[in-house]
Write a protein that holds these residues in place. Structure first.
Motif, PDB file in Angstrom:
ATOM      1  N   LYS A  65       5.450  87.815  16.109  1.00  0.00           N
ATOM      2  CA  LYS A  65       6.618  86.954  16.264  1.00  0.00           C
ATOM      3  C   LYS A  65       6.709  86.523  17.727  1.00  0.00           C
ATOM      4  CE  LYS A  65      11.629  87.013  15.919  1.00  0.00           C
ATOM      5  NZ  LYS A  65      12.819  87.777  15.521  1.00  0.00           N
ATOM      6  N   VAL A  68       2.740  81.350  19.873  1.00  0.00           N
ATOM      7  CA  VAL A  68       2.649  79.938  19.508  1.00  0.00           C
ATOM      8  C   VAL A  68       1.310  79.724  18.818  1.00  0.00           C
ATOM      9  CG1 VAL A  68       2.672  77.563  20.359  1.00  0.00           C
ATOM     10  CG2 VAL A  68       4.131  79.291  21.438  1.00  0.00           C
ATOM     11  N   HIS A  82       3.588  75.231  16.748  1.00  0.00           N
ATOM     12  CA  HIS A  82       4.954  75.766  16.756  1.00  0.00           C
ATOM     13  C   HIS A  82       4.930  77.268  16.980  1.00  0.00           C
ATOM     14  CE1 HIS A  82       7.206  72.312  14.457  1.00  0.00           C
ATOM     15  NE2 HIS A  82       6.901  72.000  15.708  1.00  0.00           N
ATOM     16  N   ARG A  83       6.113  77.813  17.261  1.00  0.00           N
ATOM     17  CA  ARG A  83       6.264  79.235  17.533  1.00  0.00           C
ATOM     18  C   ARG A  83       6.494  80.011  16.228  1.00  0.00           C
ATOM     19  NH1 ARG A  83       6.827  81.153  22.353  1.00  0.00           N
ATOM     20  NH2 ARG A  83       7.588  79.172  23.186  1.00  0.00           N
ATOM     21  N   VAL A  84       5.898  81.198  16.142  1.00  0.00           N
ATOM     22  CA  VAL A  84       6.056  82.061  14.971  1.00  0.00           C
ATOM     23  C   VAL A  84       7.424  82.731  15.020  1.00  0.00           C
ATOM     24  CG1 VAL A  84       5.200  84.132  13.793  1.00  0.00           C
ATOM     25  CG2 VAL A  84       3.580  82.474  14.740  1.00  0.00           C
ATOM     26  N   ASN A  87       6.058  86.680  10.546  1.00  0.00           N
ATOM     27  CA  ASN A  87       4.735  86.806   9.945  1.00  0.00           C
ATOM     28  C   ASN A  87       4.902  87.691   8.709  1.00  0.00           C
ATOM     29  OD1 ASN A  87       2.098  87.199   9.171  1.00  0.00           O
ATOM     30  ND2 ASN A  87       1.369  87.827  11.185  1.00  0.00           N
ATOM     31  N   PHE A  94       3.367  82.386   7.508  1.00  0.00           N
ATOM     32  CA  PHE A  94       4.222  82.404   8.693  1.00  0.00           C
ATOM     33  C   PHE A  94       5.430  81.510   8.464  1.00  0.00           C
ATOM     34  CE2 PHE A  94      -0.055  83.087  10.411  1.00  0.00           C
ATOM     35  CZ  PHE A  94       0.143  84.221  11.178  1.00  0.00           C
ATOM     36  N   THR A  96       7.655  79.235  10.930  1.00  0.00           N
ATOM     37  CA  THR A  96       7.511  78.712  12.290  1.00  0.00           C
ATOM     38  C   THR A  96       8.692  77.814  12.644  1.00  0.00           C
ATOM     39  OG1 THR A  96       6.186  76.874  11.452  1.00  0.00           O
ATOM     40  CG2 THR A  96       4.987  78.795  12.264  1.00  0.00           C
ATOM     41  N   LYS A  97       8.799  77.521  13.924  1.00  0.00           N
ATOM     42  CA  LYS A  97       9.866  76.640  14.413  1.00  0.00           C
ATOM     43  C   LYS A  97       9.429  76.040  15.734  1.00  0.00           C
ATOM     44  CE  LYS A  97      14.683  76.866  16.016  1.00  0.00           C
ATOM     45  NZ  LYS A  97      14.430  76.358  17.357  1.00  0.00           N
ATOM     46  N   GLN A 104      14.271  76.121  11.456  1.00  0.00           N
ATOM     47  CA  GLN A 104      12.895  76.508  11.172  1.00  0.00           C
ATOM     48  C   GLN A 104      12.217  75.416  10.352  1.00  0.00           C
ATOM     49  OE1 GLN A 104      13.394  80.177   9.043  1.00  0.00           O
ATOM     50  NE2 GLN A 104      13.899  81.341  10.875  1.00  0.00           N
ATOM     51  N   THR A 117      -4.122  80.774  18.101  1.00  0.00           N
ATOM     52  CA  THR A 117      -2.940  80.900  18.957  1.00  0.00           C
ATOM     53  C   THR A 117      -3.186  80.184  20.279  1.00  0.00           C
ATOM     54  OG1 THR A 117      -3.740  83.001  19.853  1.00  0.00           O
ATOM     55  CG2 THR A 117      -2.247  83.129  17.971  1.00  0.00           C
TER      56      THR A 117
END
Length: 167
Positions: A65, A68, A82-84, A87, A94, A96-97, A104, A117
């Motif tokens: 978490k 990216v 996007h960022r996790v 998981n 995943f 993501t947002k 999200q 990543t």
């Protein structure tokens, strides 16, 4: 004579700068990284539009978490970074947002769609990469190299001519 020396020094400097830029932008690929260009502001301010992001494969179960990731949408046509947020190791997807987004992403990201990543990014370098990858960029580089070669040859010829006249 001073002008000719200035042209040579300037030419060498420009050539060295081009080589350094190309090495910096392509060096990470020697270590298995791939490069993508950030096309939207969904990850602002962490990843500015036009940045070159360098990603490396990582086992999906090892992604945490907050990391990216770059992934393909289900149809495989669009790359998204996007960022996790979560998981889900049981269902292998995943949540993501984008940092700049209010909510999200609607669609969970399947593990198989993850490219890797983000290891690091270079702000605004994506604009250069995008330009150099285009037809106009390649033509501009070719034109610059031909013009530089022509100017170097012309200035070198003048120096030899003046040296022989004075000797």
């Amino acid at each position: 004579m001073k002008f000719i020396s200035l042209v040579r020094v300037l030419g060498k400097f420009i050539t060295m700068m081009i080589v350094v830029i190309l090495i910096v932008l392509s060096f990470p690929q020697l270590y298995g990284m791939k490069c993508y260009v950030v096309a939207s502001g969904s990850m602002m301010p962490a990843l500015p539009v036009g940045s070159a992001v360098y990603i490396k494969k990582k086992a999906p179960e090892a992604i945490e978490k907050g990391e990216v990731i770059t992934f393909t949408a289900d149809k495989g046509e669009t790359m998204i970074t996007h960022r996790v947020v979560e998981n889900n190791k049981e269902k292998q997807f995943f949540i993501t947002k984008g940092d700049a987004n209010d909510s999200q992403d609607i669609q969970p990201v399947k593990w198989k769609n993850v490219c890797g990543t983000v290891i690091f990014y270079v702000p605004f370098a994506g604009y250069i990469l995008k330009f150099l990858g285009s037809g106009r960029g390649k033509a501009a580089v070719l034109f610059f190299l031909l013009a530089f070669s022509f100017c170097t040859e012309m200035s070198g010829g003048e120096a030899i001519k003046k040296e022989s006249e004075s000797g």
